[in-house]
Write an enzyme that holds these catalytic residues in place. Structure first.
Site, mmCIF file in Angstrom:
data_model
loop_
_atom_site.group_PDB
_atom_site.id
_atom_site.type_symbol
_atom_site.label_atom_id
_atom_site.label_comp_id
_atom_site.label_asym_id
_atom_site.label_seq_id
_atom_site.Cartn_x
_atom_site.Cartn_y
_atom_site.Cartn_z
ATOM 1 N N LYS A 80 0.836 -1.208 0.000
ATOM 2 C CA LYS A 80 0.000 0.000 0.000
ATOM 3 C C LYS A 80 0.866 1.251 0.000
ATOM 4 O O LYS A 80 1.877 1.332 0.702
ATOM 5 C CB LYS A 80 -0.905 -0.020 1.233
ATOM 6 C CG LYS A 80 -1.876 1.153 1.336
ATOM 7 C CD LYS A 80 -2.751 1.010 2.576
ATOM 8 C CE LYS A 80 -3.754 2.139 2.721
ATOM 9 N NZ LYS A 80 -4.639 1.950 3.889
ATOM 10 N N SER A 155 -9.364 1.852 3.141
ATOM 11 C CA SER A 155 -8.527 2.604 2.233
ATOM 12 C C SER A 155 -7.481 1.775 1.505
ATOM 13 O O SER A 155 -6.833 2.248 0.573
ATOM 14 C CB SER A 155 -7.826 3.716 2.999
ATOM 15 O OG SER A 155 -6.945 3.178 3.985
ATOM 16 N N SER A 179 -9.627 -0.380 7.456
ATOM 17 C CA SER A 179 -9.143 -0.231 6.084
ATOM 18 C C SER A 179 -8.393 -1.414 5.510
ATOM 19 O O SER A 179 -8.067 -1.409 4.326
ATOM 20 C CB SER A 179 -8.262 1.024 5.978
ATOM 21 O OG SER A 179 -9.034 2.180 6.140
#
Length: 464
Positions: A80, A155, A179
């Site tokens: 990420k 996210s 997330s």
């Protein structure tokens, strides 16, 4: 052999040992799949083919010399884009950091390299892990491989989309209000938020210091245990890190659930935030499956979701404001609209609000701990709805907060989300399992038993 892009990390290790596949062959195959599939999904912000191939060749050379670092040796992984990978941009999907090049690896990145993993590149996120899905950022939002017209959760959106689509078997995400577990729920994979402090956050751009976690996203429970094993560990330079001997997270995967006591928090999805009927029906089916496997499942009660959400909101907004205040004052226009809207309320939180939330936090932690006096694992909803259409801002705004993940950021208990079925729309539904502090092994045990009994992990999105 199964197509290389659908192999699990465990299967990849077996194929490497049998010499039916090599790290270079696998990395080449995944890079080709990324080139073909990712334009539909936008899982990547930055692909690093040169770095990935160099790592794959190094892993292959070590294997030829008889040196294998462990089960992730030569296995590709995505990271990420709020987690530092030396030499690559850490943009947080934002114009604010678009030119920010990481000077060193985050601790979790170091651990991946030490395990011999091959890092393919940086993955899409909501802006600063809070503002999305958004279309006013330097990079497009990731999309759901089950239907690219829908969002993939966030996210850690690129992490969820890429794992589900077979772009890589493993990914790292972060979880402050859900997330890791949101994209796992939306994309039909496995996402684990481990106990607060089990995994270092050093080198990860923060959102909320006392709520942030780093966690693994995978297609199977066994892979989740493998990836957690690689990244867990005490870090004296992370103030939230916990010195704990908790390891060997996969040791109970084959133990089944006979006689385990499972507390089902039904009021989360029945009364607090009424779930979509198909989500609710799937949760009842999870309970029936676990009972058929020998577990005892009983309804239990905690404070309402609204209470947990309020505590999370005050703490997150206050701590995030302390990080973003200078940029929001000096260059607010460089933020996307959603991130700006979600960060600005922190400017109006008072010290009294923050202290009050932290005091109430201790009380709800005590309520969860009290349940664990009688139950081995808790289960509840994750998302209350299948993923909405990505361009339907109104429906996304309505459904995005309809979830039961934030309670366990507030309390810090380990929580895992996984697929519980497919809705009539063809989109995944999900369930969440929660455990005692540092008892990830039992959470993974229950998840593995459910996975074996149902086989949902064998379903693949129709992305190609």
């Amino acid at each position: 052999m199964t197509e290389p892009h659908w192999l699990t990390a465990g299967e990849i290790a077996q194929a490497f040992a049998a010499r039916t596949l090599s790290p270079v062959e696998l990395t080449n195959a995944l890079l080709a799949r990324i080139e073909a599939i990712d334009p539909k999904l936008n899982a990547f912000i930055r692909i690093d083919p040169e770095g990935a191939m160099a790592a794959a060749m190094a892993a292959e050379a070590e294997m030829a010399a008889g040196r294998v670092r462990g089960p992730l040796h030569g296995v590709p992984v995505g990271v990420k884009d709020i987690i530092d990978v030396s030499g690559l941009p850490t943009t947080a999907h934002s114009k604010v950091l678009v030119d920010n090049i990481a000077k060193s690896d985050a601790v979790v990145t170091q651990k991946l390299r030490q395990a011999g993993a091959v890092i393919l590149g940086k993955l899409s996120t909501h802006e600063f892990a809070i503002g999305g899905p958004s279309f006013d950022l330097p990079f497009p939002p990731a999309r759901n491989p089950w239907n690219p017209d829908h969002h993939p959760g966030g996210s850690s959106s690129g992490s969820g989309a890429g794992v589900a689509a077979g772009l890589f078997p493993l990914a790292l995400g972060t979880d402050t209000g859900g997330s890791v577990r949101n994209p796992a729920s939306a994309c039909g994979i496995v996402g684990l938020k481990a106990t607060y402090g089990l995994v270092s956050r050093r080198g990860v751009f923060p959102l909320s210091f006392t709520l942030d976690h780093v966690g693994p996203l995978t297609r199977t429970v066994a892979d989740n245990a493998l990836l957690l094993e690689a990244i867990a560990g005490y870090d004296p330079e992370d103030p939230g890190s916990a010195a704990t001997p908790a390891r060997h997270f996969g040791r109970l995967l084959d133990a089944g659930v006979r006689d385990l006591r499972i507390g089902f928090i039904r009021h989360f999805h029945e009364r607090d935030v009424p779930a979509h009927p198909e989500v609710a029906a799937a949760l009842e089916d999870v309970a029936r499956v676990l009972q058929a496997e020998g577990a005892q499942v009983h309804s239990v009660t905690l404070p309402t979701l609204n209470e947990f959400a309020g505590i999370n909101r005050v703490i997150l907004c206050s701590e995030a404001w302390s990080i973003h205040a200078p940029w929001l004052r000096e260059r607010p226009g460089d933020y996307g609209q959603l991130a700006r809207q979600r960060l600005l309320p922190g400017a109006f939180m008072t010290a009294g609000d923050y202290v009050g939330a932290q005091r109430r936090r201790k009380e709800v932690i005590a309520a969860v701990e009290d349940l664990f006096q009688s139950y081995d694992v808790l289960m509840c909803a994750s998302s209350m709805d299948p993923a909405s259409r990505i361009e339907d801002a109104v429906e996304t705004g309505r459904t995005y907060s309809r979830q039961a993940r934030t309670p366990f950021n507030v309390t810090g208990h380990p929580a895992l989300a996984m697929m519980s079925g497919l809705a009539s729309t063809g989109l995944p539904t999900s369930v969440q399992f929660v455990g005692r502090y540092f008892d990830e092994a039992t959470v993974l045990r229950v998840a593995a038993a459910y996975e074996r009994a149902t086989g949902w992990h064998k379903k693949k999105p129709p992305i190609g």
